[in-house]
Every structure is written in structure tokens, then in C-alpha cells.
Design a protein around this motif. Structure first.
Motif, PDB file in Angstrom:
ATOM      1  N   GLU A   1       0.817  -1.215   0.000  1.00  0.00           N
ATOM      2  CA  GLU A   1       0.000   0.000   0.000  1.00  0.00           C
ATOM      3  C   GLU A   1       0.852   1.267   0.000  1.00  0.00           C
ATOM      4  OE1 GLU A   1      -2.587  -0.727   3.303  1.00  0.00           O
ATOM      5  OE2 GLU A   1      -3.630  -2.282   2.153  1.00  0.00           O
ATOM      6  N   ALA A   2       1.898   1.279   0.817  1.00  0.00           N
ATOM      7  CA  ALA A   2       2.729   2.495   0.913  1.00  0.00           C
ATOM      8  C   ALA A   2       3.325   2.843  -0.447  1.00  0.00           C
ATOM      9  CB  ALA A   2       3.838   2.290   1.944  1.00  0.00           C
ATOM     10  N   VAL A   3       3.793   1.834  -1.167  1.00  0.00           N
ATOM     11  CA  VAL A   3       4.454   2.082  -2.453  1.00  0.00           C
ATOM     12  C   VAL A   3       3.440   2.420  -3.537  1.00  0.00           C
ATOM     13  CG1 VAL A   3       5.856   1.001  -4.259  1.00  0.00           C
ATOM     14  CG2 VAL A   3       6.503   0.752  -1.863  1.00  0.00           C
ATOM     15  N   LEU A   4       2.344   1.681  -3.580  1.00  0.00           N
ATOM     16  CA  LEU A   4       1.317   1.975  -4.599  1.00  0.00           C
ATOM     17  C   LEU A   4       0.654   3.335  -4.342  1.00  0.00           C
ATOM     18  CD1 LEU A   4       0.293   0.080  -7.030  1.00  0.00           C
ATOM     19  CD2 LEU A   4       1.842  -0.985  -5.394  1.00  0.00           C
ATOM     20  N   ASP A   5       0.413   3.654  -3.064  1.00  0.00           N
ATOM     21  CA  ASP A   5      -0.246   4.925  -2.736  1.00  0.00           C
ATOM     22  C   ASP A   5       0.604   6.114  -3.180  1.00  0.00           C
ATOM     23  OD1 ASP A   5      -2.290   3.487  -1.655  1.00  0.00           O
ATOM     24  OD2 ASP A   5      -1.946   4.097   0.425  1.00  0.00           O
ATOM     25  N   ALA A   6       1.901   6.053  -2.902  1.00  0.00           N
ATOM     26  CA  ALA A   6       2.770   7.191  -3.259  1.00  0.00           C
ATOM     27  C   ALA A   6       3.064   7.208  -4.763  1.00  0.00           C
ATOM     28  CB  ALA A   6       4.077   7.117  -2.468  1.00  0.00           C
ATOM     29  N   ASN A   7       3.496   6.095  -5.288  1.00  0.00           N
ATOM     30  CA  ASN A   7       4.017   6.091  -6.663  1.00  0.00           C
ATOM     31  C   ASN A   7       2.927   6.104  -7.730  1.00  0.00           C
ATOM     32  OD1 ASN A   7       6.244   5.584  -5.081  1.00  0.00           O
ATOM     33  ND2 ASN A   7       6.985   3.835  -6.243  1.00  0.00           N
ATOM     34  N   LEU A   8       1.823   5.420  -7.471  1.00  0.00           N
ATOM     35  CA  LEU A   8       0.808   5.298  -8.522  1.00  0.00           C
ATOM     36  C   LEU A   8      -0.428   6.155  -8.247  1.00  0.00           C
ATOM     37  CD1 LEU A   8      -0.055   4.080 -11.188  1.00  0.00           C
ATOM     38  CD2 LEU A   8      -0.813   2.034  -9.964  1.00  0.00           C
ATOM     39  N   ARG A   9      -1.046   5.975  -7.067  1.00  0.00           N
ATOM     40  CA  ARG A   9      -2.228   6.805  -6.799  1.00  0.00           C
ATOM     41  C   ARG A   9      -1.833   8.276  -6.738  1.00  0.00           C
ATOM     42  NH1 ARG A   9      -5.279   5.943  -1.330  1.00  0.00           N
ATOM     43  NH2 ARG A   9      -3.540   7.233  -0.645  1.00  0.00           N
ATOM     44  N   GLY A  10      -0.646   8.564  -6.191  1.00  0.00           N
ATOM     45  CA  GLY A  10      -0.171   9.949  -6.126  1.00  0.00           C
ATOM     46  C   GLY A  10      -0.128  10.581  -7.507  1.00  0.00           C
ATOM     47  N   ALA A  11       0.395   9.831  -8.473  1.00  0.00           N
ATOM     48  CA  ALA A  11       0.499  10.361  -9.841  1.00  0.00           C
ATOM     49  C   ALA A  11      -0.892  10.541 -10.451  1.00  0.00           C
ATOM     50  CB  ALA A  11       1.342   9.426 -10.691  1.00  0.00           C
ATOM     51  N   PHE A  12      -1.788   9.605 -10.164  1.00  0.00           N
ATOM     52  CA  PHE A  12      -3.161   9.704 -10.670  1.00  0.00           C
ATOM     53  C   PHE A  12      -3.845  10.969 -10.131  1.00  0.00           C
ATOM     54  CE2 PHE A  12      -7.522   8.733  -9.041  1.00  0.00           C
ATOM     55  CZ  PHE A  12      -8.202   9.062 -10.204  1.00  0.00           C
ATOM     56  N   VAL A  13      -3.773  11.159  -8.818  1.00  0.00           N
ATOM     57  CA  VAL A  13      -4.458  12.297  -8.199  1.00  0.00           C
ATOM     58  C   VAL A  13      -3.852  13.617  -8.688  1.00  0.00           C
ATOM     59  CG1 VAL A  13      -4.967  13.444  -5.992  1.00  0.00           C
ATOM     60  CG2 VAL A  13      -5.162  10.952  -6.173  1.00  0.00           C
ATOM     61  N   ALA A  14      -2.526  13.664  -8.781  1.00  0.00           N
ATOM     62  CA  ALA A  14      -1.856  14.894  -9.229  1.00  0.00           C
ATOM     63  C   ALA A  14      -2.224  15.193 -10.687  1.00  0.00           C
ATOM     64  CB  ALA A  14      -0.343  14.754  -9.084  1.00  0.00           C
ATOM     65  N   THR A  15      -2.281  14.147 -11.508  1.00  0.00           N
ATOM     66  CA  THR A  15      -2.609  14.345 -12.926  1.00  0.00           C
ATOM     67  C   THR A  15      -4.040  14.841 -13.078  1.00  0.00           C
ATOM     68  OG1 THR A  15      -1.041  12.614 -13.508  1.00  0.00           O
ATOM     69  CG2 THR A  15      -2.680  13.170 -15.173  1.00  0.00           C
ATOM     70  N   ARG A  16      -4.952  14.230 -12.302  1.00  0.00           N
ATOM     71  CA  ARG A  16      -6.360  14.655 -12.373  1.00  0.00           C
ATOM     72  C   ARG A  16      -6.488  16.118 -11.955  1.00  0.00           C
ATOM     73  NH1 ARG A  16     -10.192  11.282  -8.567  1.00  0.00           N
ATOM     74  NH2 ARG A  16      -8.967  12.501  -7.096  1.00  0.00           N
ATOM     75  N   ALA A  17      -5.809  16.499 -10.869  1.00  0.00           N
ATOM     76  CA  ALA A  17      -5.910  17.881 -10.373  1.00  0.00           C
ATOM     77  C   ALA A  17      -5.267  18.861 -11.363  1.00  0.00           C
ATOM     78  CB  ALA A  17      -5.238  17.985  -9.006  1.00  0.00           C
ATOM     79  N   ALA A  18      -4.096  18.498 -11.887  1.00  0.00           N
ATOM     80  CA  ALA A  18      -3.358  19.433 -12.754  1.00  0.00           C
ATOM     81  C   ALA A  18      -3.998  19.555 -14.125  1.00  0.00           C
ATOM     82  CB  ALA A  18      -1.912  18.973 -12.897  1.00  0.00           C
ATOM     83  N   SER A  19      -4.660  18.499 -14.570  1.00  0.00           N
ATOM     84  CA  SER A  19      -5.158  18.528 -15.953  1.00  0.00           C
ATOM     85  C   SER A  19      -6.392  19.426 -16.107  1.00  0.00           C
ATOM     86  CB  SER A  19      -5.440  17.114 -16.459  1.00  0.00           C
ATOM     87  OG  SER A  19      -6.408  16.498 -15.677  1.00  0.00           O
ATOM     88  N   ARG A  20      -7.055  19.764 -15.010  1.00  0.00           N
ATOM     89  CA  ARG A  20      -8.262  20.609 -15.136  1.00  0.00           C
ATOM     90  C   ARG A  20      -7.930  21.950 -15.790  1.00  0.00           C
ATOM     91  NH1 ARG A  20     -10.007  18.307  -9.685  1.00  0.00           N
ATOM     92  NH2 ARG A  20     -11.219  16.520 -10.371  1.00  0.00           N
ATOM     93  N   GLY A  21      -6.898  22.607 -15.288  1.00  0.00           N
ATOM     94  CA  GLY A  21      -6.493  23.903 -15.860  1.00  0.00           C
ATOM     95  C   GLY A  21      -5.938  23.719 -17.266  1.00  0.00           C
ATOM     96  N   MET A  22      -5.228  22.601 -17.483  1.00  0.00           N
ATOM     97  CA  MET A  22      -4.651  22.341 -18.819  1.00  0.00           C
ATOM     98  C   MET A  22      -5.762  22.166 -19.850  1.00  0.00           C
ATOM     99  SD  MET A  22      -1.659  19.603 -17.817  1.00  0.00           S
ATOM    100  CE  MET A  22      -0.297  20.015 -16.724  1.00  0.00           C
ATOM    101  N   LEU A  23      -6.842  21.490 -19.441  1.00  0.00           N
ATOM    102  CA  LEU A  23      -7.970  21.255 -20.346  1.00  0.00           C
ATOM    103  C   LEU A  23      -8.574  22.581 -20.797  1.00  0.00           C
ATOM    104  CD1 LEU A  23      -9.701  18.285 -18.499  1.00  0.00           C
ATOM    105  CD2 LEU A  23      -8.938  18.237 -20.875  1.00  0.00           C
ATOM    106  N   LYS A  24      -8.722  23.501 -19.836  1.00  0.00           N
ATOM    107  CA  LYS A  24      -9.321  24.802 -20.161  1.00  0.00           C
ATOM    108  C   LYS A  24      -8.455  25.552 -21.154  1.00  0.00           C
ATOM    109  CE  LYS A  24     -11.743  25.692 -15.866  1.00  0.00           C
ATOM    110  NZ  LYS A  24     -11.278  25.985 -14.517  1.00  0.00           N
ATOM    111  N   ARG A  25      -7.139  25.448 -20.978  1.00  0.00           N
ATOM    112  CA  ARG A  25      -6.222  26.240 -21.806  1.00  0.00           C
ATOM    113  C   ARG A  25      -5.705  25.475 -23.028  1.00  0.00           C
ATOM    114  NH1 ARG A  25      -1.962  27.140 -19.340  1.00  0.00           N
ATOM    115  NH2 ARG A  25      -2.417  25.518 -17.832  1.00  0.00           N
ATOM    116  N   ARG A  26      -6.136  24.224 -23.122  1.00  0.00           N
ATOM    117  CA  ARG A  26      -5.741  23.385 -24.264  1.00  0.00           C
ATOM    118  C   ARG A  26      -4.231  23.350 -24.485  1.00  0.00           C
ATOM    119  NH1 ARG A  26     -10.115  21.613 -27.351  1.00  0.00           N
ATOM    120  NH2 ARG A  26     -12.040  22.371 -26.430  1.00  0.00           N
ATOM    121  N   TRP A  27      -3.529  23.186 -23.402  1.00  0.00           N
ATOM    122  CA  TRP A  27      -2.073  22.982 -23.479  1.00  0.00           C
ATOM    123  C   TRP A  27      -1.631  22.344 -22.154  1.00  0.00           C
ATOM    124  CZ3 TRP A  27       2.908  23.121 -21.925  1.00  0.00           C
ATOM    125  CH2 TRP A  27       3.913  23.068 -22.901  1.00  0.00           C
TER     126      TRP A  27
END
Ligand code: NAI
Length: 239
Positions: free
Chosen positions: A100-126
Motif C-alpha cells: 500500500e505504501a508504495v502503490l499509494d505514493a508512486n501510482l495513486r499519487g500520480a493519478f491524483v496529481a494528474t487529475r488535479a493538474a489537468s483541469r487547468g490544462m484542459l481549459k487552456r488546451r495545453w
């Protein structure tokens, strides 16, 4: 505006430094706010670099980080999911907590960060999402089933995100390093390093800068037609 997770040392720090030199505003992130702030000062980019605290194994912490960075610098253009941990053991002795410790940091962390960061990227199309996996995510490794699963998962996540977001000009790629000389590999004995280097055509461990170069390229306009790819940076080890 670039956010590099786990950028207080090692590969992440070199990536942050290189993006800063390329003209980005860079958010340094680590679990310890004070250390992140110190690294920001050490990198010497003035107002273009700032330290933020985040534990990538905590989704709420990542969401708050993306909000804070966007408030400080404006919408994110580049996200580098670099933070990663190991908890090695032979497969049969791995505990649920190690998984859990490794999957939570390495994989779920990347998923959550990508979901959060992509919202603004989607609006600006870049947008550029660059995920730091590992060659072991491609070929497996004894004693690292949890870590390998997280890195192989990261490759699958990246390809799916690349397909979903391509129409909005958001590119997602993976950089898969081989053996890089950082704190993560520092525990190896000199003998183990020598043996390892003998199996690498370029006959040395990689440096954090060896990884940072391709990340800067992928974040740049030179990479505008590249998405869903895995770039191996391993001195020729697994070819
Ligand atoms: P490192 O251990 O030197 O640095 C990892 C960074 O991530 C540190 O800044 C640490 O504070 C941060 N971090 C760890 N857990 C975190 C958490 N829960 N929340 C926020 N930050 C956290 O590691 P290194 O070698 O620089 O590795 C960076 C990335 O490259 C990792 O994803 C690693 O899996 C990957 N990698 C490293 C290789 C190597 O040989 N060093 C080979 C292949 C991949």
C-alpha cells in the motif's frame, strides 16, 4: 509553470533546476516545507521558484498543493510526477503495508496529481504530463514486486491519459530511468555498483542530470508531436 513532485533532492531536484534554467516558474515539492523552501533558495531562481509541502501518498495533500501552486504562479503547464519510494522485499515476504505504501505514493499519487493538474490544462488546451517510472516497470525485478507494479501501472496510466487528453493538446509521456546515482541507490556497496556498471554498455550509473535533459525536452515545443511514449534512460542496460 511547472510542478515537480519529490524535488527536494535527487532526480526531481535536477529536473526542477533544468526547467528553471529553461525559463519555467518551478514549484519545488517535498514532505518538509522548510526543506522545500531551502532548495528553492539554493536553486537561485528568485521569484520563479518556490517551495511547497506535499505528501503524495495523501490525495487531499496533492489537491491542496495544486491549488496552492496555481494561486502562486498561475495555471500549471507542466506536471512532473517524480516522487517515488521503495519498500523492497521478496514477493512472499511483502506485507500489505509495503504494498500500500508504495502503490499509494508512486501510482495513486500520480493519478491524483494528474487529475488535479489537468483541469487547468484542459481549459487552456495545453499541457505536459511527464511521469518518472523505471526500467523495472518494463522488465520486472526480483525483490521489488510492489515497486515494479507501481511503475508498470504508471506506464498504463500515462498511455490512457495520453489517449484521453490528446484532443486537448495535453501530452503525457513516461521517462524510465535505469540505475541513477541518488539517495535511492546510495545503499548499494561499492562492489555492487562495480558489478552493476559492468552490465551497462555506457559503463556507469546515470546522473540525475541524465534524466533531467529528456524531461526538459518533453516539456518543450520540440516535443509537440510526442505522446503516450516511454523513454528509457539507462545507458543501454535493457536493450
Ligand atoms: P530519492 O529518494 O533521492 O528522492 C525522492 C524524492 O521524492 C525526495 O525528494 C523525497 O522527499 C520525495 N518523496 C518521497 N516520498 C514522498 C511523498 N510521499 N510525498 C512527497 N515527496 C516524496 O529518489 P530518486 O532516485 O531521485 O528517484 C526519483 C524518481 O525516480 C522516483 O520515482 C524513483 O522511483 C525513480 N527512479 C529512480 C531510479 C534510481 O536509480 N535512482 C531508477 C528508476 C526510477
Amino acid at each position: 509553470v511547472a510542478l515537480v513532485t519529490g524535488s527536494t533532492r535527487g532526480i526531481g531536484r535536477a529536473i526542477a533546476e533544468t526547467l528553471l534554467l529553461c525559463g519555467a516558474k518551478v514549484a519545488i515539492c517535498g514532505r518538509d516545507l522548510q526543506r522545500a523552501g531551502e532548495v528553492a533558495v539554493e536553486l537561485g531562481g528568485g521569484d520563479n521558484v518556490r517551495g511547497f509541502a506535499c505528501d503524495v501518498s495523501e490525495p487531499a495533500s496533492i489537491n491542496a498543493l495544486v491549488d496552492d501552486v496555481e494561486k502562486a504562479f498561475g495555471a500549471l503547464d507542466v506536471l512532473v510526477n517524480n516522487a517515488g519510494v521503495t519498500r523492497d522485499n521478496v514477493f512472499l515476504r511483502l506485507k500489505d503495508e509495503d504494498w500500500e505504501a508504495v502503490l499509494d505514493a508512486n501510482l495513486r499519487g500520480a493519478f491524483v496529481a494528474t487529475r488535479a493538474a489537468s483541469r487547468g490544462m484542459l481549459k487552456r488546451r495545453w499541457g505536459r504530463i511527464i511521469n518518472i517510472a523505471s526500467i523495472v516497470g518494463l522488465v520486472g525485478n526480483k525483490g521489488q514486486a510492489n515497486y515494479v507494479a507501481s511503475k508498470a501501472g504508471l506506464i498504463g496510466l500515462t498511455k490512457s491519459v495520453a489517449k484521453e487528453l490528446a484532443s486537448r493538446n495535453i501530452l503525457a509521456n513516461v521517462v524510465a530511468p535505469g540505475f541513477i546515482d541518488t539517495d535511492m541507490t546510495a545503499a548499494m556497496t561499492a562492489e555492487a555498483r562495480t558489478t552493476l556498471s559492468q552490465g551497462i554498455p555506457l559503463a556507469r550509473l546515470g546522473t540525475p542530470q541524465d534524466v533531467a535533459g529528456i524531461v526538459a525536452f518533453l516539456a518543450s515545443e520540440h516535443a509537440a508531436y510526442i505522446t503516450g511514449q516511454v523513454f528509457v534512460v539507462d545507458g543501454g542496460m535493457v536493450m
